[in-house]
Design a protein around this motif. Sequence first.
Motif, mmCIF file in Angstrom:
data_model
loop_
_atom_site.group_PDB
_atom_site.id
_atom_site.type_symbol
_atom_site.label_atom_id
_atom_site.label_comp_id
_atom_site.label_asym_id
_atom_site.label_seq_id
_atom_site.Cartn_x
_atom_site.Cartn_y
_atom_site.Cartn_z
ATOM 1 N N ILE A 407 71.466 36.516 39.992
ATOM 2 C CA ILE A 407 71.778 36.146 41.367
ATOM 3 C C ILE A 407 70.467 35.988 42.123
ATOM 4 O O ILE A 407 69.621 36.896 42.117
ATOM 5 C CB ILE A 407 72.657 37.219 42.051
ATOM 6 N N ALA A 408 70.282 34.835 42.742
ATOM 7 C CA ALA A 408 69.051 34.552 43.480
ATOM 8 C C ALA A 408 69.402 33.986 44.845
ATOM 9 O O ALA A 408 70.548 33.615 45.118
ATOM 10 C CB ALA A 408 68.177 33.572 42.706
ATOM 11 N N VAL A 417 73.900 31.473 41.339
ATOM 12 C CA VAL A 417 74.057 32.201 40.087
ATOM 13 C C VAL A 417 73.568 31.317 38.942
ATOM 14 O O VAL A 417 73.865 30.126 38.889
ATOM 15 C CB VAL A 417 75.523 32.629 39.859
ATOM 16 N N SER A 418 72.778 31.905 38.039
ATOM 17 C CA SER A 418 72.305 31.213 36.840
ATOM 18 C C SER A 418 72.816 31.981 35.629
ATOM 19 O O SER A 418 72.438 33.142 35.430
ATOM 20 C CB SER A 418 70.772 31.155 36.816
ATOM 21 N N ILE A 419 73.668 31.341 34.833
ATOM 22 C CA ILE A 419 74.306 32.005 33.701
ATOM 23 C C ILE A 419 73.488 31.802 32.437
ATOM 24 O O ILE A 419 73.207 30.660 32.051
ATOM 25 C CB ILE A 419 75.738 31.479 33.506
ATOM 26 N N ASP A 420 73.114 32.904 31.802
ATOM 27 C CA ASP A 420 72.325 32.861 30.559
ATOM 28 C C ASP A 420 71.146 31.912 30.658
ATOM 29 O O ASP A 420 70.861 31.139 29.737
ATOM 30 C CB ASP A 420 73.221 32.465 29.372
ATOM 31 N N LEU A 425 73.694 27.664 40.240
ATOM 32 C CA LEU A 425 74.869 27.079 40.885
ATOM 33 C C LEU A 425 75.110 27.805 42.198
ATOM 34 O O LEU A 425 74.979 29.024 42.267
ATOM 35 C CB LEU A 425 76.105 27.234 39.992
ATOM 36 N N PRO A 426 75.457 27.083 43.254
ATOM 37 C CA PRO A 426 75.692 27.745 44.539
ATOM 38 C C PRO A 426 76.947 28.614 44.503
ATOM 39 O O PRO A 426 77.948 28.269 43.863
ATOM 40 C CB PRO A 426 75.860 26.574 45.504
ATOM 41 N N GLU A 432 84.387 39.723 51.878
ATOM 42 C CA GLU A 432 83.305 40.692 51.782
ATOM 43 C C GLU A 432 82.988 40.990 50.315
ATOM 44 O O GLU A 432 83.864 41.399 49.549
ATOM 45 C CB GLU A 432 83.690 41.990 52.503
ATOM 46 N N ASP A 433 81.747 40.748 49.928
ATOM 47 C CA ASP A 433 81.266 40.980 48.564
ATOM 48 C C ASP A 433 81.988 40.139 47.524
ATOM 49 O O ASP A 433 81.942 40.431 46.322
ATOM 50 C CB ASP A 433 81.386 42.462 48.183
ATOM 51 N N ARG A 434 82.645 39.070 47.933
ATOM 52 C CA ARG A 434 83.403 38.231 46.999
ATOM 53 C C ARG A 434 82.956 36.771 47.142
ATOM 54 O O ARG A 434 83.021 36.185 48.222
ATOM 55 C CB ARG A 434 84.910 38.349 47.262
ATOM 56 N N PHE A 435 82.515 36.195 46.018
ATOM 57 C CA PHE A 435 81.976 34.845 46.011
ATOM 58 C C PHE A 435 82.593 34.069 44.848
ATOM 59 O O PHE A 435 83.237 34.643 43.972
ATOM 60 C CB PHE A 435 80.445 34.887 45.851
ATOM 61 N N ALA A 436 82.382 32.758 44.841
ATOM 62 C CA ALA A 436 82.949 31.937 43.767
ATOM 63 C C ALA A 436 82.135 30.679 43.558
ATOM 64 O O ALA A 436 81.500 30.156 44.473
ATOM 65 C CB ALA A 436 84.395 31.567 44.078
#
Length: 479
Positions: A407-408, A417-420, A425-426, A432-436
């Motif tokens: 998470i950056a 978020v950058s997976i592996d 991706l934005p 609260e504390d929930r993103f997608a």
Amino acid sequence: MRLHRLLILALTVQGAACIPLIAAAQAGTLDRTRVMHVVDSIVGVEIAAGRVAGMTVAMVRGRDTLLLKPYGRANLELDVPTPDEAVYDIASQAKTFTAAAVMLLMEQGKLSPDDPVAKHLPGVLPADAGGRVTVRHLLTHTSGIPEYSILPAFIDIWQRSYPAPPPADTILKLVAPLPLAFEPGTAMVYSNSGYHLLGALVERVSGKSLEDYLAAEVFPRAGMRSTRRYRVTEIIPNLTSGYVSGPNGLRPGHGQGDHWWNRGASGFVSTAADVARWLQALHGSSILGAEAYQALVAPGTLADGTPLRYGSGVALQTMRGHRAFSHGGAIPSGYNSFGAWLPDDSLAVVVLSNTLGGTDTEAIVARIVGALLGDRRPSPTPFAGPVEPYLGTYRSAATYFFTSFRIAAADTGGLTVSIDGGAPLPLAQYGEDRFATGNGYMFYTFLREGGVVTGVRVEHPVGVMRFRKETAAPEEQRP
């Protein structure tokens, strides 16, 4: 691409722009001319761009076939157009067949969802695991049984198995000695291993091969005429050739083999018309009784009460805001497919493709649904609060889907978020504390202990996993 990534490629969705809502859809009817125009526009772009060799799309409501149309080429080398009755490998869509077979056996009182695996398949799992893993765990991907497709021993056997398959119990012997990746019921990790065991369980309980049981007890109830087990030694009329998309365009997919390794998890070929018939029959009253059907589509739950977006062999999701019971499939031999039943519209939408990696069939279905029925997805809320509490790397040893993500801070504010190690991706905020990502497809819920972010629960239609936050280096703490 690594084998296990190819096997689960259909689990991801790409965002795409929608064609405007049509008035006919608002009135509860779909005009065939408009349906064809919309689908031609969406699929035509993919074909023209060379991202996919061929594709067949079916849309059926009741007895009304709104669209059943082939596109592109069944074989590029011979320049063969996709035939009307094109046959494709549907890969993991076959998991729904296996789940329905299990439910039929439950209706007959021959097994229970809470039966331990050891009751029907003694000795297949370690003694301590065989008593804790239940049929329900297998159906909902919550067993913790390790994924066989990433085992070096399996990959070695798989690469040497063409064209003659190894013994039928090969996968069972590979999985048997391995410890569980997590305590059954505490996480959901998409599992070909679990459905391979379910296929073996159907065979043990029914006394027939899975193929014969489906052919005798399941497929006739749906009027399916073109769905069968794939065998490399047999001629299958209208079978398309598979391709894989890469940096240099399309290339032939990996040789099919006999799918000995996917008993219960994959290994069937079908047509778009047959898959549409299957969706109508399964979600009507032709396959299962009311109680068994409700068990099939009921959301699973983890031991801590966390709800899943998956029933038993059926993903429970929304497509552009519309409820859908669905499943996708992808396989290295070069096929990608997706079928969705929209219960509120009594509509089956099926997209089968003979290309893996260039175009996501799930994304195609979502775009078709959004264009014809309207985009009803909720809007995210503006990001609120500092980014610092969330920044860092998160890891899990319990999943093979992906093992870590970072998470950056986004340059424009908010989080990515950058997976592996992939591209960032934005993340959009939904609470609260929930993103997608993907406007509600994969959710990231940050977990706190004493007010401090210590982990993330990742939720998507075929997985719920917990990731632990690593201690971040000083430079990772800065936005």
